[in-house]
Scaffold this active site. Structure first.
Site, PDB file in Angstrom:
ATOM      1  N   ARG A  18       0.829  -1.222  -0.078  1.00  0.00           N
ATOM      2  CA  ARG A  18       0.098  -0.007   0.007  1.00  0.00           C
ATOM      3  C   ARG A  18       0.950   1.108   0.119  1.00  0.00           C
ATOM      4  O   ARG A  18       1.945   1.198   0.765  1.00  0.00           O
ATOM      5  CB  ARG A  18      -0.775   0.023   1.161  1.00  0.00           C
ATOM      6  CG  ARG A  18      -2.239  -0.920   1.270  1.00  0.00           C
ATOM      7  CD  ARG A  18      -3.126  -0.954   2.324  1.00  0.00           C
ATOM      8  NE  ARG A  18      -2.525  -1.339   3.480  1.00  0.00           N
ATOM      9  CZ  ARG A  18      -1.948  -0.573   4.331  1.00  0.00           C
ATOM     10  NH1 ARG A  18      -1.905   0.766   4.310  1.00  0.00           N
ATOM     11  NH2 ARG A  18      -1.328  -0.914   5.692  1.00  0.00           N
ATOM     12  N   TYR A  41      -1.669  -3.595  -6.751  1.00  0.00           N
ATOM     13  CA  TYR A  41      -1.455  -4.207  -5.495  1.00  0.00           C
ATOM     14  C   TYR A  41      -2.806  -4.008  -4.759  1.00  0.00           C
ATOM     15  O   TYR A  41      -3.851  -3.248  -4.498  1.00  0.00           O
ATOM     16  CB  TYR A  41      -0.435  -3.400  -4.647  1.00  0.00           C
ATOM     17  CG  TYR A  41      -0.289  -3.953  -3.239  1.00  0.00           C
ATOM     18  CD1 TYR A  41       0.177  -5.154  -2.844  1.00  0.00           C
ATOM     19  CD2 TYR A  41      -1.295  -3.225  -2.143  1.00  0.00           C
ATOM     20  CE1 TYR A  41       0.102  -5.793  -1.690  1.00  0.00           C
ATOM     21  CE2 TYR A  41      -1.028  -3.734  -0.857  1.00  0.00           C
ATOM     22  CZ  TYR A  41      -0.324  -5.088  -0.633  1.00  0.00           C
ATOM     23  OH  TYR A  41      -0.445  -5.777   0.805  1.00  0.00           O
ATOM     24  N   LYS A  89      -9.891  -2.342   1.762  1.00  0.00           N
ATOM     25  CA  LYS A  89      -9.215  -1.007   2.469  1.00  0.00           C
ATOM     26  C   LYS A  89     -10.182   0.137   2.102  1.00  0.00           C
ATOM     27  O   LYS A  89     -10.676   1.018   3.034  1.00  0.00           O
ATOM     28  CB  LYS A  89      -7.934  -0.985   2.155  1.00  0.00           C
ATOM     29  CG  LYS A  89      -6.994  -2.020   2.889  1.00  0.00           C
ATOM     30  CD  LYS A  89      -7.165  -2.534   4.019  1.00  0.00           C
ATOM     31  CE  LYS A  89      -6.237  -3.443   4.533  1.00  0.00           C
ATOM     32  NZ  LYS A  89      -6.263  -3.833   5.856  1.00  0.00           N
ATOM     33  N   HIS A 132     -10.608  -2.000  11.708  1.00  0.00           N
ATOM     34  CA  HIS A 132      -9.546  -2.828  11.134  1.00  0.00           C
ATOM     35  C   HIS A 132      -9.283  -4.030  12.071  1.00  0.00           C
ATOM     36  O   HIS A 132      -8.191  -4.105  12.934  1.00  0.00           O
ATOM     37  CB  HIS A 132      -8.370  -2.150  10.832  1.00  0.00           C
ATOM     38  CG  HIS A 132      -7.161  -2.626  10.293  1.00  0.00           C
ATOM     39  ND1 HIS A 132      -5.967  -2.361  10.174  1.00  0.00           N
ATOM     40  CD2 HIS A 132      -7.023  -3.504   9.258  1.00  0.00           C
ATOM     41  CE1 HIS A 132      -5.118  -3.089   9.482  1.00  0.00           C
ATOM     42  NE2 HIS A 132      -5.861  -3.845   8.865  1.00  0.00           N
ATOM     43  N   SER A 168      -0.940  -3.422  10.229  1.00  0.00           N
ATOM     44  CA  SER A 168      -0.910  -4.394   9.188  1.00  0.00           C
ATOM     45  C   SER A 168       0.406  -5.036   9.502  1.00  0.00           C
ATOM     46  O   SER A 168       1.351  -4.552   9.791  1.00  0.00           O
ATOM     47  CB  SER A 168      -0.758  -3.487   7.963  1.00  0.00           C
ATOM     48  OG  SER A 168      -1.967  -2.710   7.689  1.00  0.00           O
ATOM     49  N   CYS A 183       1.058  -7.513  11.549  1.00  0.00           N
ATOM     50  CA  CYS A 183       1.440  -7.695  13.082  1.00  0.00           C
ATOM     51  C   CYS A 183       1.076  -8.980  13.678  1.00  0.00           C
ATOM     52  O   CYS A 183       0.825  -9.124  14.629  1.00  0.00           O
ATOM     53  CB  CYS A 183       0.964  -6.309  13.913  1.00  0.00           C
ATOM     54  SG  CYS A 183       2.195  -5.088  13.657  1.00  0.00           S
ATOM     55  N   ASP A 202      -9.211  -9.543   9.240  1.00  0.00           N
ATOM     56  CA  ASP A 202      -8.960  -8.148   8.776  1.00  0.00           C
ATOM     57  C   ASP A 202      -9.782  -7.040   9.001  1.00  0.00           C
ATOM     58  O   ASP A 202      -9.337  -5.975   9.622  1.00  0.00           O
ATOM     59  CB  ASP A 202      -8.271  -8.145   7.373  1.00  0.00           C
ATOM     60  CG  ASP A 202      -7.430  -6.864   7.063  1.00  0.00           C
ATOM     61  OD1 ASP A 202      -6.660  -6.571   7.982  1.00  0.00           O
ATOM     62  OD2 ASP A 202      -7.692  -6.358   5.958  1.00  0.00           O
ATOM     63  N   ARG A 256       1.915 -12.233  -0.611  1.00  0.00           N
ATOM     64  CA  ARG A 256       0.577 -12.568  -0.208  1.00  0.00           C
ATOM     65  C   ARG A 256      -0.071 -13.845  -0.529  1.00  0.00           C
ATOM     66  O   ARG A 256       0.357 -14.387  -1.794  1.00  0.00           O
ATOM     67  CB  ARG A 256      -0.294 -11.245  -0.478  1.00  0.00           C
ATOM     68  CG  ARG A 256       0.093  -9.855   0.034  1.00  0.00           C
ATOM     69  CD  ARG A 256      -0.269  -9.727   1.355  1.00  0.00           C
ATOM     70  NE  ARG A 256       0.014  -8.609   2.108  1.00  0.00           N
ATOM     71  CZ  ARG A 256      -0.650  -7.936   3.202  1.00  0.00           C
ATOM     72  NH1 ARG A 256      -1.871  -8.464   3.522  1.00  0.00           N
ATOM     73  NH2 ARG A 256      -0.096  -6.822   3.695  1.00  0.00           N
TER      74      ARG A 256
HETATM   75  C1  OXD Z   1      -3.198  -4.512   5.301  1.00  0.00           C
HETATM   76  C2  OXD Z   1      -3.714  -5.600   4.842  1.00  0.00           C
HETATM   77  O1  OXD Z   1      -2.023  -3.996   4.968  1.00  0.00           O
HETATM   78  O2  OXD Z   1      -4.569  -6.215   5.532  1.00  0.00           O
HETATM   79  O3  OXD Z   1      -3.688  -3.959   6.485  1.00  0.00           O
HETATM   80  O4  OXD Z   1      -3.406  -6.038   3.740  1.00  0.00           O
HETATM   81 MN    MN Z   2      -5.132  -5.041   7.153  1.00  0.00          MN
END
Ligand code: OXD
Ligand code: MN
Length: 581
Positions: free
Chosen positions: A69, A197, A206, A226, A248, A250, A275, A366
């Site tokens: 991102r 992306y 998002k 989130h 993100s 974590c 998420d 990913r």
């Molecule tokens: C983020 C995702 O970047 O969930 O938070 O992809």
């Molecule tokens: Mn996320």
């Protein structure tokens, strides 16, 4: 926008501007997906992985400059700058559209424009929302099919509700100088150009489910967060639901699918979402959360049998891998998947891997897979009203300061804890990795309006929820003086979840400290762990000097919000300083 006529008019307008060679309306069927995959295999967008070990799995290599991102190129476009607040980039909507029209003009020449109707939420839910994405990326379409309920089901819903959120996406020329992710919350509209992306291009995630939805939620009295959602089953079979916000990369996906080690027999985690949580006050006065997504877009590196067996299991078939490495047998590979890298790896850019040149997989590589493939998926993950939340967790990646776990004194104090949480930055967004930044409720990159007003919304929700969840803060990442992690993490996090569950049900004891309540020594089950008492103390330690610095730093952070900051948060900061003595 409303109704199918509006939809057709908008599609035509966008086609006029972008001039695709053809327009293809997607129905979301398997046949359509198979055809898209075949086309992508032909033109190299997809690379076939080993179909014996990974049937239906494909690899996509993105442009090397388009791997995460781009927060600096993400804008909230509201009439007034103040409406976007200090944590967002802002552009005036008219100016933003004039600028972006130049980039969208003729951008789809030679390409197909796919019309992708999709639903966030299950069809049976009164809270589901329809979006329509126009995109010139078949990779985006394939991902949307896994991440959302796509196609006819969304058009049927649109017929019923008459409303949809439009999103226009083009890869453009993928030049970061001409890359913009523009949100118009007041029009429920997204324009995204110049990136393929996931977080920039899968507009349901998002862009709609967080940035636009956070604004809708503010207007309509609910919450778009989130957060992962999980159910923790205890040995009696009772399930308690928890929502947790971490920045993100974590470990949200890992926690959402955690497998309890044998020593914690009888406890089990059920995955509801990894998420995003949309939360509403239920008729019973509790907060109910639903996962608006249908799939997972998880970080691959670090995933292995020990850290997240369920994620591995869900991606052995019918999955899309982006920017992972590939073995000579055509299997996906990333750092830490196996203890030693196999010989003959092809790196994420398609070259024979040279270990001296960096990791084989991109750190933000990913996987995308349907949530239904997750072995721990909850039988309630598609319940139309969601699941009732008993605890909210905030957490970050912090080497110092924050103890393993603490409980807030009240909802208002919990909002303060969430609003001021900090974490070290990760590879999920471009920029330096490992810098501590405050990331309120893990929503800093995703709040579609003035974040100080968002804090106000949290406080107001607290007034309105008759039976609010308890709020906790966790930190799995504290380090000792030698720089190693103090806490084993992963499956062992079940021990912290157990303590939280027991607190919620009034069964565990705690010690009240200046920052909140921490586990009393006997209340946290650490049997079988190789943790000496000194380590346990270090994990739970609240260092007064460090916390005084923290409280002052929080004060400076709160100052950045100016007049929109709710006074309650200032009062909480003052109270913290006072408690620290
Ligand atoms: C983020 C995702 O970047 O969930 O938070 O992809
Ligand atoms: Mn996320």
């Amino acid at each position: 926008m409303a109704g199918t006529q509006d939809l057709e008019r908008w599609v035509n307008e966008c086609a006029e501007m972008t001039r695709p060679d053809r327009v293809r309306w997607c129905d979301g069927s398997q046949a359509e997906y198979d055809q898209l995959v075949a086309e992508m295999l032909r033109d190299g967008t997809f690379i076939e992985l080993n179909q014996r070990t990974h049937p239906g799995a494909y690899l996509h290599r993105s442009h090397p400059s388009d791997v995460a991102r781009t927060e600096d190129l993400t804008f909230i476009c509201t009439p007034e700058r103040e409406q976007a607040g200090v944590t967002n980039n802002w552009m005036e909507p008219g100016e933003a559209k004039t600028m972006a029209r130049g980039l969208f003009k003729d951008a789809m020449r030679g390409r197909t424009m796919y019309v992708v109707p999709y639903l966030m939420g299950t069809p049976a839910s009164p809270f589901a929302k329809v979006g329509v994405e126009l995109t010139d990326s078949p990779y985006v379409v394939a991902n949307m099919r896994l991440m959302t309920r796509m196609g006819q089901v969304a058009l049927d819903h649109l017929q019923k509700t008459g409303e949809f959120a439009p999103g226009l996406h083009s890869l453009g020329d993928l030049d970061p100088k001409r890359r913009f992710i523009l949100h118009f919350p007041h029009e429920r509209l997204v324009w995204s150009v110049g990136s393929g992306y996931g977080g920039n291009a899968l507009l349901g995630k998002k862009c709609l489910a967080l940035r636009l939805a956070s604004w809708m939620a503010h207007e309509e009295g609910w919450m778009a967060e989130h957060m992962l959602i999980l159910g923790l089953e205890d040995p009696r079979g009772e399930v308690t639901y928890v929502a947790a916000a971490f920045p993100s990369a974590c470990g949200k996906t890992n926690l959402a699918m955690l497998i309890a080690p044998l020593s914690q027999a009888g406890y089990r985690v059920w995955t509801v979402g990894d998420d995003i949580a949309w939360m509403r006050i239920g008729p019973d006065g509790r907060l109910w959360a639903m996962n608006p997504e249908a799939g997972m877009f998880g970080v691959a590196p670090g995933t292995n049998d020990a850290t997240n067996h369920n994620a591995l299991a869900m991606t052995t078939h019918d999955a899309i891998f982006t920017n992972v490495a590939m073995t000579p047998e055509g299997e996906p590979w990333w750092e830490k998947l196996t203890a030693t890298p196999p010989a003959g790896l092809i790196d994420w850019q398609g070259h024979p891997w040279d270990p001296s040149a960096g990791p084989a997989a991109h750190p933000n590589a990913r996987f995308t897979a349907s949530a239904a493939q997750c072995p721990s998926i909850s039988p309630h993950w598609e319940d139309p009203q969601g699941v009732p939340i008993s605890a909210i967790l905030f957490g970050g990646r912090r080497a110092h300061v924050a103890p393993l776990v603490y409980q807030a004194f009240s909802w208002q104090h919990g909002v303060f804890v969430g609003a001021t949480m900090a974490s070290e930055t990760t590879a999920a967004a471009t920029g330096d990795v490992g810098i501590v930044r405050r990331d309120p409720m893990a929503m800093r990159p995703f709040c579609g309006y003035n974040m100080a007003d968002y804090f106000g919304h949290w406080l107001e929700m607290g007034q309105r929820i008759p039976n609010p969840p308890q709020i906790f803060h966790v930190n799995w990442f504290r380090k000792g003086p030698d720089g190693s992690f103090l806490w084993p993490g992963y499956g062992e996090n079940i021990r912290v979840l157990r303590w939280i569950l027991d607190r919620v049900h009034g069964r565990a004891t705690a010690i009240s400290t200046a920052i909140g309540a921490i586990p009393s020594p006997e209340s946290l089950d650490l049997t079988g762990l190789d943790l000496n008492p000194a380590k346990v103390n270090a994990l739970l330690e609240i260092d007064a000097a460090e916390w005084q610095t923290e409280a002052n730093d929080i004060g400076t952070f709160l100052n950045t919000f100016g007049s929109h900051l709710p006074p309650e948060l200032r009062a909480e900061q003052a109270a913290l300083i006072q408690r620290l003595g």
